[in-house]
Design an enzyme around this catalytic site. Structure first.
Site, short mmCIF file in Angstrom:
data_model
loop_
_atom_site.label_atom_id
_atom_site.label_comp_id
_atom_site.label_asym_id
_atom_site.label_seq_id
_atom_site.Cartn_x
_atom_site.Cartn_y
_atom_site.Cartn_z
N ASN A 225 65.16 14.19 -78.65
CA ASN A 225 64.32 15.04 -79.51
C ASN A 225 62.92 14.47 -79.75
OD1 ASN A 225 67.06 16.28 -81.60
ND2 ASN A 225 66.09 17.21 -79.81
N ASP B 132 72.87 23.72 -83.06
CA ASP B 132 71.87 24.15 -82.08
C ASP B 132 71.42 25.58 -82.36
OD1 ASP B 132 70.22 23.97 -79.90
OD2 ASP B 132 71.80 24.15 -78.40
C1 FPP Z 1 68.80 22.20 -82.96
O1 FPP Z 1 68.09 23.40 -82.88
C2 FPP Z 1 68.61 21.52 -84.21
C3 FPP Z 1 68.00 20.30 -84.39
C4 FPP Z 1 67.45 19.51 -83.27
C5 FPP Z 1 67.83 19.71 -85.70
C6 FPP Z 1 68.92 19.92 -86.71
C7 FPP Z 1 68.38 19.63 -88.03
C8 FPP Z 1 68.62 20.31 -89.18
C9 FPP Z 1 69.57 21.41 -89.28
C10 FPP Z 1 67.88 19.95 -90.42
C11 FPP Z 1 68.08 18.60 -90.99
C12 FPP Z 1 69.46 18.10 -91.01
C13 FPP Z 1 70.09 17.49 -92.02
C14 FPP Z 1 71.40 16.85 -91.75
C15 FPP Z 1 69.56 17.41 -93.40
P1 FPP Z 1 66.92 23.52 -81.80
O2 FPP Z 1 65.65 23.18 -82.49
O3 FPP Z 1 67.26 22.69 -80.62
O4 FPP Z 1 66.98 25.03 -81.47
P2 FPP Z 1 66.66 25.74 -80.07
O5 FPP Z 1 67.67 25.22 -79.10
O6 FPP Z 1 66.85 27.18 -80.38
O7 FPP Z 1 65.25 25.40 -79.72
#
Ligand code: FPP
Length: 250
Positions: A69, A21
């Site tokens: 998401n 996150d």
């Molecule tokens: C959360 O941060 C992250 C995600 C919803 C996506 C995670 C994906 C990756 C790291 C890239 C692809 C993964 C792989 C396994 C190749 P957020 O966007 O919710 O951050 P925020 O809470 O600060 O808005």
């Protein structure tokens, strides 16, 4: 002292699950669009996967995309899906070189065809690898998983293949996406949020929870080692007393 040397290699969790996150907030703090955070998050995925395999963790589950998401702007969802395909295609050799088997949990019926195809290819190519299993949770939510499991069990009951009185915790576990995997002993969530957010609700019944303020794109080897140390400093009692544990060696 190198933090890695403090880890007791005889008490590693077999299965670590991570809620990655903070990509969006990290990007914003750097004055960049959210996808910049996801791209840098991939570097953390790579580093943590390597670190886990090197140490001897057997299962690593990463929450890459939740059912919720889909509610994000289409441009971000599309960018995430593209990033997934690119990363999987690019890293398949790393997975092979490191003897890592790829698996997924979640509902793939809604994933774009290209994403689903890339995943299937990588799962197939790495299926014989035995060093560590990397499980990507994609379009996953625990309530969806439990609902699906309940439906499948109910069908078996209504067709006469299962007696309701014979349903045990084991029956439920066998109908989850994680059937055959040990439960995570350690769950890490980055970015300072202290929620579970519909992740592996059944499987984390006894997991130690480690919450760190580090944003996922900044979460690298030392942060992973620190989470393992936090885990090892906890006393896992499984409902028993400390005295029982010291005489019983659970
Ligand atoms: C959360 O941060 C992250 C995600 C919803 C996506 C995670 C994906 C990756 C790291 C890239 C692809 C993964 C792989 C396994 C190749 P957020 O966007 O919710 O951050 P925020 O809470 O600060 O808005």
């Amino acid at each position: 002292m190198d933090i890695r040397t403090q880890i007791d290699m005889t008490r590693l969790p077999r299965h670590v699950a991570i809620i990655m996150d903070g990509n969006g907030r990290w990007a914003k703090a750097h004055g960049q669009p959210r996808v910049f955070g996801h791209r840098n998050g991939v570097k953390s995925v790579r580093e943590v996967t390597e670190a886990a395999a090197e140490l001897g963790v057997q299962y690593l589950t990463l929450y890459a995309f939740s059912t919720e998401n889909w509610g994000r702007p289409a441009s971000e969802v599309n960018a995430l899906m593209r990033l997934l395909v690119q990363t999987i295609r690019k890293e398949i050799k790393t997975l092979q070189d490191n003897q890592i088997r790829l698996q997924t949990i979640g509902d793939h019926s809604r994933l774009p065809a290209k994403t689903a195809q890339a995943l299937l290819e990588a799962i197939e190519a790495t299926r014989e690898n035995t060093r560590m299993t990397l499980i990507l949770a994609l379009n996953y939510s625990a309530k969806w998983e439990l609902t699906e499991a309940t439906r499948r069990i109910a069908r078996k009951v209504s067709s006469g293949h299962l007696d309701p009185d014979q349903i045990t915790e084991q029956t439920i576990a066998e109908h989850l996406n994680t059937a055959g995997l040990p439960d995570p002993e350690l769950l890490i969530r980055t970015s300072g949020e202290t929620r579970i957010s519909n992740f592996l609700l059944w499987q984390i019944a006894y997991a130690e929870l480690v919450f760190t303020p580090v944003m996922w794109p900044d979460f690298r080897r030392p942060d992973f080692y620190q989470a393992l140390l936090d885990f090892q400093h906890r006393e896992r009692r499984f409902g028993k007393t400390s005295d029982q544990l010291s005489t019983q060696n659970v």
